[in-house]
Scaffold this active site. Structure first.
Site, PDB file in Angstrom:
ATOM      1  N   GLU A 113     -18.240 -25.311  -1.114  1.00  6.70           N
ATOM      2  CA  GLU A 113     -19.312 -25.545  -0.132  1.00  6.70           C
ATOM      3  C   GLU A 113     -20.090 -24.267   0.167  1.00  6.70           C
ATOM      4  O   GLU A 113     -21.141 -24.311   0.794  1.00  6.70           O
ATOM      5  CB  GLU A 113     -18.724 -26.147   1.157  1.00  6.70           C
ATOM      6  CG  GLU A 113     -18.100 -25.179   2.136  1.00  6.70           C
ATOM      7  CD  GLU A 113     -16.694 -24.704   1.757  1.00  6.70           C
ATOM      8  OE1 GLU A 113     -16.282 -24.892   0.592  1.00  6.70           O
ATOM      9  OE2 GLU A 113     -16.014 -24.115   2.617  1.00  6.70           O
ATOM     10  N   CYS A 152      -9.297 -24.528   0.631  1.00  8.75           N
ATOM     11  CA  CYS A 152      -8.689 -23.332   1.232  1.00  8.75           C
ATOM     12  C   CYS A 152      -7.580 -23.740   2.213  1.00  8.75           C
ATOM     13  O   CYS A 152      -6.545 -24.246   1.808  1.00  8.75           O
ATOM     14  CB  CYS A 152      -9.778 -22.483   1.886  1.00  8.75           C
ATOM     15  SG  CYS A 152      -9.248 -20.798   2.239  1.00  8.75           S
ATOM     16  N   HIS A 209     -14.117 -21.863  -2.327  1.00  8.95           N
ATOM     17  CA  HIS A 209     -14.983 -22.626  -1.423  1.00  8.95           C
ATOM     18  C   HIS A 209     -16.229 -23.149  -2.133  1.00  8.95           C
ATOM     19  O   HIS A 209     -17.268 -22.483  -2.126  1.00  8.95           O
ATOM     20  CB  HIS A 209     -15.430 -21.728  -0.265  1.00  8.95           C
ATOM     21  CG  HIS A 209     -14.352 -21.427   0.716  1.00  8.95           C
ATOM     22  ND1 HIS A 209     -14.123 -22.190   1.839  1.00  8.95           N
ATOM     23  CD2 HIS A 209     -13.420 -20.450   0.739  1.00  8.95           C
ATOM     24  CE1 HIS A 209     -13.106 -21.692   2.521  1.00  8.95           C
ATOM     25  NE2 HIS A 209     -12.656 -20.644   1.877  1.00  8.95           N
TER      26      HIS A 209
END
Lengths: 223, 84
Positions: A196, A86, A194
Site C-alpha cells: 500500500e 506487516c 507494504h
C-alpha cells in the site's frame, strides 16, 4: 464495486494507507474496529500494519484475542480473501491462520527501506495478477520480520506453492528469503513489505498495485 | 492458598536468537570471558489463588502455552517459587 474491510486494532497505523490504496484501485474501503464481532458484507479483509495492542508480549500475540479475529477466521474458513500486511502478517501467524512465525530481524535492527521482491507463486489472492519471477520494488518497515518455521512446515510450504514472495536480497534473515506466504488454499496471505506504500512512481514505486489489484478483485474469482 | 509461580519463555533449541547472540558477542569486550552461550528470554511472575500447588502450576503452564509463548518458536516452563 468490491468492498474491502480494513481491521483497526488499537495501535494500527497503516489503516488509512491501506484504505486509500484500495480506493485508488476502484474498490471501497471500510474500517472494522477490533472489538467488532462481525465483518459485515465484505469481499476481502486487510489486517494493516502498525503495533496492535502495543506489540506487547510479542507482535500479534494480544491482537489474536481481539473479538474481530473470530470473524476473520470464519471468513477465511469459507474462502474469503484475507491479507495481513506487516503487523497484520504477524497477527495472522499468531492466530494460526498462516504457518510459521516472525522473529526479530537478524542484526536486531529496525529496517525501513525499499526491497526488491520476487514473485514465487501466483497461487494466492495477493499474487494472482502477477507473473512468477516478476521483480517488484516494495518498502519494508519492521523490527520483527524474519520469517521462521520448522522443517516440516517449510517442506509443506514448498510442496504447496505457499511461498508467494521472496526477497531478492534478504534484508532480515528470513528463512529461504521468504517475504510472504499464503495458506494452502491461497485465500489467506501475509507479507512483511507494504504494497500500500508502493502505489505511485512519484513516491518511489507503483509495484504494489499489481498485488493489491489482484487482492481487491479476488472475491469475484472465488465466486 | 496463594502460590507464586514463575514462567520462563525461551526460544526453542535450533531457533536463531539474535538478542542472545548480540549479548554473547558483547561480553568479551567487558572482560567476561568463558561464557559459552547466551539465550535471551522472558520471565513472568504470577501470584495464583489455587487449591493446590499442582493446580497453580497447571494453570500457569496452560496460560503460558496459550498466551505467553508462541509454540512455533518458543518453549515455556512454569515452576513454583517461594512467595514474597
Amino acid at each position: 464495486m468490491a468492498r474491502i474491510g480494513v481491521v483497526v486494532f488499537p495501535g494500527s497505523n497503516c489503516e488509512y494507507d491501506a484504505a486509500r490504496a484500495v480506493e485508488e484501485l476502484g474498490a471501497s474501503a471500510e474500517f472494522i474496529f477490533h472489538s467488532s464481532t462481525s465483518l459485515g458484507d465484505v469481499d476481502g479483509v486487510i489486517l494493516p500494519g502498525g503495533f496492535a495492542h502495543g506489540d506487547y508480549l510479542r507482535p500479534g500475540a494480544l491482537a489474536r484475542f481481539s473479538p474481530v479475529m473470530d470473524a476473520v477466521a470464519a471468513f477465511a474458513a469459507e474462502g474469503g480473501p484475507v491479507l495481513g500486511i506487516c503487523n497484520g502478517f504477524q497477527v495472522l501467524t499468531e492466530a494460526g491462520l498462516l504457518p510459521g512465525a516472525l522473529q526479530k530481524n537478524r542484526g536486531l535492527t529496525f529496517l525501513c527501506q525499499p526491497t526488491t521482491l520476487v514473485v514465487s507463486s501466483t497461487h494466492s489472492v495477493l499474487t494472482r495478477a502477477a507473473q512468477v519471477g516478476a521483480r517488484l520494488v516494495v518498502p519494508i518497515n519492521h523490527f520483527s520480520g524474519a520469517y521462521t518455521c520448522d522443517d516440516t512446515t517449510y517442506a509443506s510450504l514448498v510442496d504447496h506453492g505457499q511461498i508467494v514472495l521472496r526477497y531478492q536480497d534478504n534484508p532480515n534473515g528470513s528463512r529461504d528469503d521468504i517475504a510472504g506466504v499464503a495458506n494452502e488454499a491461497g485465500n489467506v496471505v501475509g507479507l512483511m513489505p507494504h504494497p500500500e506504500r508502493a502505489m505511485s512512481t512519484l513516491l518511489g514505486s507503483a509495484d504494489g498495485r499489481v498485488l493489491l489489484e489482484g487482492f481487491v478483485s479476488a472475491r469475484e474469482i472465488v465466486h | 492458598m496463594n502460590y507464586s509461580v514463575v514462567v520462563e519463555v525461551t526460544l526453542r533449541v535450533g531457533i536463531a536468537d539474535p538478542e542472545g547472540a548480540t549479548i554473547e558477542r558483547a561480553l568479551p569486550a567487558l572482560g567476561f570471558n568463558g561464557v559459552r552461550s547466551v539465550r535471551a528470554g522472558k520471565m513472568f511472575r504470577f501470584d495464583i489463588e489455587a487449591e493446590s500447588s499442582d493446580e497453580a502450576l497447571t494453570s500457569a503452564q496452560s496460560l503460558a502455552e496459550r498466551l505467553l509463548s508462541n509454540p512455533v518458536i518458543e518453549d515455556a516452563t512454569a515452576r513454583l517459587v517461594e512467595g514474597r
